[in-house]
Design an enzyme around this catalytic site. Structure first.
Site, PDB file in Angstrom:
ATOM      1  N   ASN A   1      16.085 -18.277  36.497  1.00 18.71           N
ATOM      2  CA  ASN A   1      15.374 -17.786  37.608  1.00 18.71           C
ATOM      3  C   ASN A   1      13.963 -17.221  37.217  1.00 18.71           C
ATOM      4  OD1 ASN A   1      14.278 -17.005  39.866  1.00 18.71           O
ATOM      5  ND2 ASN A   1      15.518 -15.672  40.678  1.00 18.71           N
ATOM      6  N   LYS A  52      11.286 -16.410  39.009  1.00 23.37           N
ATOM      7  CA  LYS A  52      10.710 -15.388  39.923  1.00 23.37           C
ATOM      8  C   LYS A  52       9.239 -15.673  39.810  1.00 23.37           C
ATOM      9  CE  LYS A  52      14.252 -12.123  38.928  1.00 23.37           C
ATOM     10  NZ  LYS A  52      14.984 -10.886  38.924  1.00 23.37           N
ATOM     11  N   HIS A  72      18.529 -14.237  47.375  1.00 21.95           N
ATOM     12  CA  HIS A  72      18.562 -13.405  46.151  1.00 21.95           C
ATOM     13  C   HIS A  72      18.169 -12.144  46.526  1.00 21.95           C
ATOM     14  CE1 HIS A  72      16.930 -11.471  42.617  1.00 21.95           C
ATOM     15  NE2 HIS A  72      17.381 -12.518  41.631  1.00 21.95           N
ATOM     16  N   GLU A  84      16.119  -9.796  45.779  1.00 21.95           N
ATOM     17  CA  GLU A  84      15.045  -9.255  46.155  1.00 21.95           C
ATOM     18  C   GLU A  84      14.294  -9.697  47.460  1.00 21.95           C
ATOM     19  OE1 GLU A  84      13.489 -11.097  42.309  1.00 21.95           O
ATOM     20  OE2 GLU A  84      14.484  -9.597  41.409  1.00 21.95           O
ATOM     21  N   GLU A 101      25.152 -10.994  41.376  1.00 29.98           N
ATOM     22  CA  GLU A 101      24.185 -10.013  40.796  1.00 29.98           C
ATOM     23  C   GLU A 101      23.938  -8.688  41.241  1.00 29.98           C
ATOM     24  OE1 GLU A 101      20.827 -12.995  39.182  1.00 29.98           O
ATOM     25  OE2 GLU A 101      20.424 -12.660  41.378  1.00 29.98           O
ATOM     26  N   GLY A 105      16.805  -6.768  36.095  1.00 29.16           N
ATOM     27  CA  GLY A 105      15.726  -6.041  35.673  1.00 29.16           C
ATOM     28  C   GLY A 105      15.591  -4.795  35.179  1.00 29.16           C
ATOM     29  N   SER A 152      20.527  -8.867  33.676  1.00 33.40           N
ATOM     30  CA  SER A 152      19.976  -8.235  32.515  1.00 33.40           C
ATOM     31  C   SER A 152      20.753  -9.072  31.496  1.00 33.40           C
ATOM     32  CB  SER A 152      20.225  -7.041  32.346  1.00 33.40           C
ATOM     33  OG  SER A 152      19.201  -5.985  32.970  1.00 33.40           O
TER      34      SER A 152
HETATM   35  P1  13P Z   1      16.961 -10.180  35.203  1.00 28.10           P
HETATM   36  O1  13P Z   1      17.910 -11.081  34.122  1.00 28.10           O
HETATM   37  O2  13P Z   1      15.640 -10.038  34.554  1.00 28.10           O
HETATM   38  O3  13P Z   1      17.801  -8.812  35.108  1.00 28.10           O
HETATM   39  O4  13P Z   1      17.067 -10.828  36.559  1.00 28.10           O
HETATM   40  C1  13P Z   1      18.513 -11.365  36.975  1.00 28.10           C
HETATM   41  C2  13P Z   1      17.985 -12.166  38.342  1.00 28.10           C
HETATM   42  O5  13P Z   1      17.644 -11.255  39.019  1.00 28.10           O
HETATM   43  C3  13P Z   1      18.303 -13.344  38.212  1.00 28.10           C
HETATM   44  O6  13P Z   1      17.926 -13.972  39.677  1.00 28.10           O
END
Ligand code: 13P
Length: 254
Positions: free
Chosen positions: A9, A11, A95, A97, A167, A173, A213
């Site tokens: 992803n 982003k 997601h 976010e 997740e 992150g 992560s």
């Molecule tokens: P990270 O791997 O940067 O922690 O992000 C995970 C994520 O949100 C994938 O959709």
């Protein structure tokens, strides 16, 4: 047997030029890999150009979001049909976010899942608890609500292509990965829930990815867990070498 999936992803990262460069590196580095599925999700603006790069490779294209209407007066939105027109086979939905920053509800997410399936694309439904919810022992309730409402009114047949991504919000992150035991506990719970809601077959066939992560140095241990069928990778998917290593996770011989 559930074929593993490693999805990146991207982003809100990578310009069109950067995205096509990264995709080119992945096509070269992954060759004709076939014992695992690879999916990448660039920004909307890079989708078509990235598609042109990966078209003849095993890498599949995903969008990061969609709107649950085919076409019409929906300024600024994109439907599963339009994303398919750009070359997408999958769509990431719900997601954390988007749940947190855009206020997406389980009902809205359910509409997107439904519409994505109707258009013949594969939804990657994201779920996960916050640190606060985990600390307050609400994790199972939260996951259960997100799954039950996100998958409401779907039939067992419709579940055939759907992918779930667990997740935990506190691991995204942050560099703080869930331990493989913590991840396995959540994945096993999700699988039991699928059995309750649908049947044994759906529970047995649905791929459940872990996200949060994921890095080259923790992927092998995560993938050794019984109910972890792949990973949804954020930060580490922006670097070709790291992402290729994650895709090429080492299978444990049991
Ligand atoms: P990270 O791997 O940067 O922690 O992000 C995970 C994520 O949100 C994938 O959709």
């Amino acid at each position: 047997m559930r074929k593993p999936i490693i999805a990146g992803n991207w982003k809100l990262n990578k310009t069109i030029t950067e995205a096509t460069n990264l995709a080119t590196q992945l096509v070269e580095g992954l060759g004709s890999i076939s014992d695992r599925e690879v999916i990448i999700a660039p920004t909307y603006t890079a989708l078509r150009r990235v598609f042109d790069v990966i078209e003849d490779s095993p890498i599949q294209l995903s969008a990061q979001n969609c709107y649950p209407q085919t076409s019409g007066a929906f300024t600024g939105e994109l439907s599963p049909e339009f994303l398919q027109d750009a070359g997408c086979q999958c769509i990431i939905i719900g997601h954390s976010e988007r749940r947190q920053l855009m206020g997406e509800t389980d009902l809205f997410i359910n509409q997107k899942v439904y519409k994505t399936l109707q258009a013949g694309l594969k939804p990657i439904l994201c779920i996960g608890e916050t640190l606060h919810e985990r600390e307050n022992k609400q994790m199972f309730d939260v996951l259960s609500k997100q799954i039950k409402e996100g998958l409401a009114d779907l039939t067992a047949e419709q579940m055939a292509t759907l992918i779930i991504a667990y997740e935990p919000v506190w691991a995204i992150g942050t560099g703080k990965t869930a331990s493989s035991d913590q991840a396995e506990e959540a994945h096993a719970f999700i699988r039991r829930l699928l059995k309750e809601m649908f049947n044994n077959e759906v529970a047995g066939q649905t791929r459940i990815l872990y996200g949060g992560s994921v890095k080259p140095d923790n992927i092998d241990e995560l993938m050794a867990q019984k109910d972890i069928d792949g990973a949804l990778v954020g930060g580490a998917s922006l670097n070709a070498e790291d992402f290729i290593r994650i895709v090429k996770f080492k299978k444990q011989i049991s």
